[in-house]
Scaffold this active site. Structure first.
Site, PDB file in Angstrom:
ATOM      1  N   THR A  19       0.835  -1.208   0.000  1.00  0.00           N
ATOM      2  CA  THR A  19       0.000   0.000   0.000  1.00  0.00           C
ATOM      3  C   THR A  19       0.869   1.256   0.000  1.00  0.00           C
ATOM      4  O   THR A  19       0.533   2.270  -0.597  1.00  0.00           O
ATOM      5  CB  THR A  19      -0.908   0.024   1.254  1.00  0.00           C
ATOM      6  OG1 THR A  19      -1.535  -1.248   1.397  1.00  0.00           O
ATOM      7  CG2 THR A  19      -1.986   1.085   1.146  1.00  0.00           C
ATOM      8  N   ARG A  23       7.930  -2.673   2.725  1.00  0.00           N
ATOM      9  CA  ARG A  23       8.141  -2.738   4.183  1.00  0.00           C
ATOM     10  C   ARG A  23       8.504  -4.149   4.575  1.00  0.00           C
ATOM     11  O   ARG A  23       7.797  -5.097   4.224  1.00  0.00           O
ATOM     12  CB  ARG A  23       6.870  -2.362   4.935  1.00  0.00           C
ATOM     13  CG  ARG A  23       6.651  -0.894   4.925  1.00  0.00           C
ATOM     14  CD  ARG A  23       5.482  -0.541   5.810  1.00  0.00           C
ATOM     15  NE  ARG A  23       4.989   0.743   5.359  1.00  0.00           N
ATOM     16  CZ  ARG A  23       3.887   1.303   5.792  1.00  0.00           C
ATOM     17  NH1 ARG A  23       3.144   0.690   6.683  1.00  0.00           N
ATOM     18  NH2 ARG A  23       3.518   2.477   5.325  1.00  0.00           N
ATOM     19  N   SER A 114       6.405   3.837   8.325  1.00  0.00           N
ATOM     20  CA  SER A 114       5.257   4.556   8.882  1.00  0.00           C
ATOM     21  C   SER A 114       5.028   4.242  10.353  1.00  0.00           C
ATOM     22  O   SER A 114       5.897   4.473  11.175  1.00  0.00           O
ATOM     23  CB  SER A 114       4.026   4.256   8.032  1.00  0.00           C
ATOM     24  OG  SER A 114       2.951   5.038   8.453  1.00  0.00           O
ATOM     25  N   HIS A 115       3.883   3.665  10.664  1.00  0.00           N
ATOM     26  CA  HIS A 115       3.487   3.436  12.054  1.00  0.00           C
ATOM     27  C   HIS A 115       3.967   2.087  12.576  1.00  0.00           C
ATOM     28  O   HIS A 115       3.682   1.740  13.718  1.00  0.00           O
ATOM     29  CB  HIS A 115       1.969   3.511  12.133  1.00  0.00           C
ATOM     30  CG  HIS A 115       1.331   2.663  11.075  1.00  0.00           C
ATOM     31  ND1 HIS A 115       1.304   3.054   9.758  1.00  0.00           N
ATOM     32  CD2 HIS A 115       0.787   1.439  11.121  1.00  0.00           C
ATOM     33  CE1 HIS A 115       0.738   2.098   9.034  1.00  0.00           C
ATOM     34  NE2 HIS A 115       0.413   1.109   9.832  1.00  0.00           N
ATOM     35  N   LYS A 127      10.110   4.004   0.136  1.00  0.00           N
ATOM     36  CA  LYS A 127       9.123   4.279  -0.905  1.00  0.00           C
ATOM     37  C   LYS A 127       9.629   5.389  -1.815  1.00  0.00           C
ATOM     38  O   LYS A 127      10.438   6.228  -1.403  1.00  0.00           O
ATOM     39  CB  LYS A 127       7.766   4.638  -0.313  1.00  0.00           C
ATOM     40  CG  LYS A 127       7.795   5.795   0.662  1.00  0.00           C
ATOM     41  CD  LYS A 127       6.421   6.017   1.293  1.00  0.00           C
ATOM     42  CE  LYS A 127       6.488   7.080   2.364  1.00  0.00           C
ATOM     43  NZ  LYS A 127       5.199   7.420   2.946  1.00  0.00           N
ATOM     44  N   ASP A 278       2.254   9.761  13.684  1.00  0.00           N
ATOM     45  CA  ASP A 278       2.869   8.435  13.638  1.00  0.00           C
ATOM     46  C   ASP A 278       4.362   8.496  13.322  1.00  0.00           C
ATOM     47  O   ASP A 278       4.969   9.576  13.323  1.00  0.00           O
ATOM     48  CB  ASP A 278       2.143   7.557  12.613  1.00  0.00           C
ATOM     49  CG  ASP A 278       2.416   8.010  11.193  1.00  0.00           C
ATOM     50  OD1 ASP A 278       2.590   9.225  10.986  1.00  0.00           O
ATOM     51  OD2 ASP A 278       2.470   7.154  10.286  1.00  0.00           O
ATOM     52  N   ASP A 280       6.288   8.420  10.710  1.00  0.00           N
ATOM     53  CA  ASP A 280       6.808   9.312   9.666  1.00  0.00           C
ATOM     54  C   ASP A 280       6.009  10.603   9.530  1.00  0.00           C
ATOM     55  O   ASP A 280       6.227  11.368   8.584  1.00  0.00           O
ATOM     56  CB  ASP A 280       6.875   8.583   8.323  1.00  0.00           C
ATOM     57  CG  ASP A 280       5.514   8.127   7.848  1.00  0.00           C
ATOM     58  OD1 ASP A 280       4.632   7.880   8.698  1.00  0.00           O
ATOM     59  OD2 ASP A 280       5.323   8.009   6.622  1.00  0.00           O
ATOM     60  N   ASP A 282       2.765  11.341   8.917  1.00  0.00           N
ATOM     61  CA  ASP A 282       1.669  11.627   7.992  1.00  0.00           C
ATOM     62  C   ASP A 282       0.287  11.354   8.590  1.00  0.00           C
ATOM     63  O   ASP A 282      -0.718  11.781   8.048  1.00  0.00           O
ATOM     64  CB  ASP A 282       1.846  10.920   6.636  1.00  0.00           C
ATOM     65  CG  ASP A 282       1.999   9.425   6.774  1.00  0.00           C
ATOM     66  OD1 ASP A 282       1.988   8.921   7.911  1.00  0.00           O
ATOM     67  OD2 ASP A 282       2.149   8.762   5.726  1.00  0.00           O
ATOM     68  N   ARG A 283       0.244  10.636   9.722  1.00  0.00           N
ATOM     69  CA  ARG A 283      -1.068  10.347  10.322  1.00  0.00           C
ATOM     70  C   ARG A 283      -1.392  11.334  11.443  1.00  0.00           C
ATOM     71  O   ARG A 283      -0.486  11.969  11.987  1.00  0.00           O
ATOM     72  CB  ARG A 283      -1.076   8.949  10.920  1.00  0.00           C
ATOM     73  CG  ARG A 283      -0.984   7.875   9.880  1.00  0.00           C
ATOM     74  CD  ARG A 283      -1.195   6.510  10.488  1.00  0.00           C
ATOM     75  NE  ARG A 283      -1.272   5.548   9.401  1.00  0.00           N
ATOM     76  CZ  ARG A 283      -1.748   4.322   9.504  1.00  0.00           C
ATOM     77  NH1 ARG A 283      -2.176   3.889  10.666  1.00  0.00           N
ATOM     78  NH2 ARG A 283      -1.794   3.525   8.455  1.00  0.00           N
ATOM     79  N   THR A 345      -8.125   2.195  -1.012  1.00  0.00           N
ATOM     80  CA  THR A 345      -7.257   2.512   0.125  1.00  0.00           C
ATOM     81  C   THR A 345      -5.843   2.876  -0.355  1.00  0.00           C
ATOM     82  O   THR A 345      -5.312   2.243  -1.254  1.00  0.00           O
ATOM     83  CB  THR A 345      -7.177   1.272   1.031  1.00  0.00           C
ATOM     84  OG1 THR A 345      -8.493   1.010   1.506  1.00  0.00           O
ATOM     85  CG2 THR A 345      -6.246   1.495   2.191  1.00  0.00           C
ATOM     86  N   GLU A 364      -8.535   9.439   4.835  1.00  0.00           N
ATOM     87  CA  GLU A 364      -8.793   8.023   5.020  1.00  0.00           C
ATOM     88  C   GLU A 364      -9.176   7.788   6.469  1.00  0.00           C
ATOM     89  O   GLU A 364      -8.731   8.517   7.367  1.00  0.00           O
ATOM     90  CB  GLU A 364      -7.544   7.203   4.719  1.00  0.00           C
ATOM     91  CG  GLU A 364      -7.098   7.250   3.278  1.00  0.00           C
ATOM     92  CD  GLU A 364      -6.054   6.190   3.015  1.00  0.00           C
ATOM     93  OE1 GLU A 364      -6.443   5.089   2.588  1.00  0.00           O
ATOM     94  OE2 GLU A 364      -4.861   6.431   3.252  1.00  0.00           O
ATOM     95  N   GLU A 365      -9.929   6.714   6.682  1.00  0.00           N
ATOM     96  CA  GLU A 365     -10.329   6.367   8.054  1.00  0.00           C
ATOM     97  C   GLU A 365      -9.128   6.010   8.921  1.00  0.00           C
ATOM     98  O   GLU A 365      -9.212   6.013  10.142  1.00  0.00           O
ATOM     99  CB  GLU A 365     -11.339   5.219   8.054  1.00  0.00           C
ATOM    100  CG  GLU A 365     -10.968   3.969   7.256  1.00  0.00           C
ATOM    101  CD  GLU A 365      -9.764   3.225   7.746  1.00  0.00           C
ATOM    102  OE1 GLU A 365      -9.658   3.036   8.964  1.00  0.00           O
ATOM    103  OE2 GLU A 365      -8.932   2.828   6.919  1.00  0.00           O
ATOM    104  N   LYS A 377      -0.555  12.498   2.965  1.00  0.00           N
ATOM    105  CA  LYS A 377      -1.346  12.914   4.112  1.00  0.00           C
ATOM    106  C   LYS A 377      -0.408  13.612   5.086  1.00  0.00           C
ATOM    107  O   LYS A 377       0.806  13.437   5.010  1.00  0.00           O
ATOM    108  CB  LYS A 377      -2.071  11.738   4.740  1.00  0.00           C
ATOM    109  CG  LYS A 377      -1.193  10.590   5.155  1.00  0.00           C
ATOM    110  CD  LYS A 377      -2.085   9.425   5.574  1.00  0.00           C
ATOM    111  CE  LYS A 377      -1.261   8.195   5.869  1.00  0.00           C
ATOM    112  NZ  LYS A 377      -1.569   7.086   4.993  1.00  0.00           N
TER     113      LYS A 377
HETATM  114  C1  G1P Z   1      -2.968   1.194   5.876  1.00  0.00           C
HETATM  115  C2  G1P Z   1      -4.248   2.003   5.906  1.00  0.00           C
HETATM  116  C3  G1P Z   1      -4.345   2.855   4.674  1.00  0.00           C
HETATM  117  C4  G1P Z   1      -3.101   3.741   4.572  1.00  0.00           C
HETATM  118  C5  G1P Z   1      -1.849   2.884   4.639  1.00  0.00           C
HETATM  119  C6  G1P Z   1      -0.585   3.734   4.681  1.00  0.00           C
HETATM  120  O1  G1P Z   1      -2.955   0.356   4.755  1.00  0.00           O
HETATM  121  O2  G1P Z   1      -5.372   1.170   6.023  1.00  0.00           O
HETATM  122  O3  G1P Z   1      -5.502   3.624   4.726  1.00  0.00           O
HETATM  123  O4  G1P Z   1      -3.104   4.463   3.377  1.00  0.00           O
HETATM  124  O5  G1P Z   1      -1.874   2.064   5.803  1.00  0.00           O
HETATM  125  O6  G1P Z   1      -0.542   4.553   5.801  1.00  0.00           O
HETATM  126  P1  G1P Z   1      -3.385  -1.199   4.811  1.00  0.00           P
HETATM  127  O7  G1P Z   1      -2.515  -1.847   5.854  1.00  0.00           O
HETATM  128  O8  G1P Z   1      -4.818  -1.220   5.229  1.00  0.00           O
HETATM  129  O9  G1P Z   1      -3.167  -1.705   3.420  1.00  0.00           O
HETATM  130 ZN    ZN Z   2       2.773   7.103   8.265  1.00  0.00          ZN
END
Ligand code: G1P
Ligand code: ZN
Length: 544
Positions: A19, A23, A114-115, A127, A278, A280, A282-283, A345, A364-365, A377
């Site tokens: 996504t 990673r 990321s997180h 990325k 988070d 990096d 972006d959240r 997504t 995004e949620e 983001k």
């Molecule tokens: C998850 C989130 C998605 C976000 C992505 C990167 O991806 O659900 O909305 O864009 O992290 O931060 P997923 O693990 O669901 O593919």
């Molecule tokens: Zn992130």
């Protein structure tokens, strides 16, 4: 002139970007030539024209600096004229996007998972972002993967490491390296969008905030913006020194992993406003005193209040949300009479819409909100947006949200994650649901009746590309939804995400806890998916 070495290598079969980039565990990245193969596959896919500039930085996690030294030497060997690299190898994801755009570079490499947790036992990630500052589109990530499956050699300059602990100029052969302040360009951009005077006034008036950087990349950004520029008191930020292992925490701003902050905002003498970002940057998670704002509601509320913010005073061209995100923003868009797009997504799908000038805000949620100011983001941007709205409306977070629900109705929302399920079991759940699609429409479950089911697919209105298999949707006659999706960012087994949404216009019920309000729908999701029988899981790992 240092020598350029051509090193023979063999492909790894597992370098398919998910996504958001590639990673893997740090140990996987540390395998011989693993990082180099992927980086060469990026360069071979994007073919940087002569004279190109690359932006380079990461979230500071374990292996960040080592990876940066390798990538600098590979960039020099692959013909880049210049690299803009963050001091100490730091650049948050939104700051990298900002720098790519501001300096009109050919693109950038961001090192982050990321997180996901960091440290020697944790995750690492990489990325590529294109010249618009956004995540590489699928045609590029597909090409990177194809290239990685065939790679036989990579190029690297044989040179000593560069000192990245100071800003200034350096070089590798003919390639110039500018070691930049990772915060300045980004903080300037924020100052150009928001009413910093009004937010300063809010703090002067005694409004108290707590921002949790979770020992991740936003620490220095939060210090510069909140403490230095907005003159908030020192205790407005916490965990603001980035650590390579994020203090052994899980730098994901949600109710489960940001529990220290959640406790503070629910405690005695709680601040007026809480937020976290988070790994990096972006959240974002937004909290009021004793109050949680779901990211889906946050997007809707920012949309409804956008014209209170100087950078959006002229109004919004349109909005976009990922499919699993609640349709709260759709209701606002209808009222504002602006277009609202529903994308798969992942942030990469918003880029085309923003480049084409069709949307201004998107979200995004999964605690991601942003706008066309960059192409990622942006956690701190969302926090500043809220503060600007609060300064302008002079109301609490809870008052703003409740008034929003009273006007538009409440899209009650929750996501249940089942992490680290064996791959086969997770696939089994998805196949079973898909196989049920024919039987479900017209069937009733308690007070809900299935209207329609599908596997979400999206055709990009700008370039016509189609993305299939983006999540299984069960749509009920009253507008409620259950969505099942497998994560594309996990690194251990499979993560099944169940997204639950019910619409409730009735103000007297707006005080209900989301889990309570969604209780029946949660049961239906577990029943239809045969979740427990197939995975043995009685409860989700994470509820957001
Ligand atoms: C998850 C989130 C998605 C976000 C992505 C990167 O991806 O659900 O909305 O864009 O992290 O931060 P997923 O693990 O669901 O593919
Ligand atoms: Zn992130």
């Amino acid at each position: 002139m240092p020598a350029i070495l051509t090193i023979a290598t063999q492909p790894y079969p597992d370098q398919k970007p998910g996504t958001s980039g590639l990673r893997k565990r740090v140990a996987v990245f540390r395998q011989p030539h693993y990082l180099e193969n992927f980086v060469q596959s990026i360069f071979d896919s994007i073919l940087p024209p002569a004279g190109s500039t690359l932006v380079l930085g990461g979230d500071g996690r374990h292996y960040n600096l080592e990876a940066i030294q390798i990538i600098l030497k590979m960039a020099a060997a692959n013909g880049y004229a210049r690299v803009l690299v963050g001091k100490d190898g730091i650049l948050s994801t939104p700051a990298a996007s900002c720098v790519i755009r501001k300096h009109a570079t050919f693109g950038g490499i961001i090192l982050s998972a990321s997180h996901n947790p960091g440290g020697p036992e944790g995750d690492f990630g990489i990325k590529y972002n294109a010249a618009n500052g956004g995540p590489a589109p699928e045609r590029i990530t597909d090409s990177i993967y194809e290239t990685s499956l065939k790679i036989s050699q990579y190029r690297v300059m044989d040179a000593p490491d560069i000192d990245l602990h100071r800003t200034g100029e350096a070089s590798l052969g003919e390639m110039k390296i500018s070691i930049i302040d990772p915060v300045a360009d980004y903080a300037d951009l924020m100052e150009s969008l928001f009413d910093f005077d009004a937010i300063r006034g809010l703090f002067k008036g005694g409004f108290r905030i707590k921002f949790d950087a979770m020992h991740a990349v936003t620490g220095p950004y939060a210090r510069e913006i909140f403490i230095n520029r907005l003159q908030a008191p020192e205790d407005s930020i916490m965990n603001a020194v980035p650590l390579p292992d994020f203090g052994k925490g899980h730098p994901d701003p949600n109710l489960t992993y940001a529990h220290d902050l959640v406790d503070i905002l629910h405690g005695e003498n709680a601040p007026d406003f809480g937020a976290a970002s988070d790994g990096d940057g972006d959240r974002n998670m937004i909290l009021g005193r004793h109050f949680f704002v779901t990211p889906s509601d946050s997007l809707a509320i920012l949309t409804a209040n956008a014209t209170l913010v100087p950078g959006y005073r002229e109004g919004l061209k349109g909005v976009a949300r990922s499919m699993p995100t609640s349709s709260a923003v759709d209701r606002v868009a209808r009222t504002l009479d602006i277009p609202c797009f529903e994308t798969p997504t992942g942030w990469k799908f918003f880029g085309n819409l923003m480049d084409a000038g069709r949307v201004t805000l998107c979200g995004e949620e999964s605690f991601g909100t942003g706008s066309s100011h960059i192409r990622e983001k942006d956690g701190l941007w969302a926090v500043l947006f809220w503060l600007n709205v609060i300064a302008s409306r002079k109301q609490s977070v809870e008052e703003i949200v409740r008034q929003h629900w009273a006007r538009f109705g409440r899209n009650v929302y929750s996501r249940h994650d089942y992490e680290a399920i064996p791959d086969d079991a997770a696939k089994g759940v998805m196949e079973h649901i898909r196989a049920e699609f024919g039987n479900l429409p017209g069937k009733s479950f308690g007070s809900y009746k299935v209207e329609h089911c599908d596997d979400f697919s999206y055709t990009d209105p700008v370039d016509g590309s189609t993305s299939k298999g983006q999540g299984l949707r069960l749509l009920f006659t009253d507008g409620s939804r259950i969505v099942f999706r497998l994560s594309g960012t996990g690194t251990e087994g499979a993560t099944l995400r169940i997204y639950l949404e019910a619409y409730d216009p009735e103000i007297s019920r707006h005080g209900l806890d989301a889990q309570e309000a969604l209780c029946e729908l949660i049961g239906i999701a577990r029943q239809i998916s045969q979740l427990e029988a197939r995975t043995g899981r009685k409860a989700p790992t994470v509820i957001t």
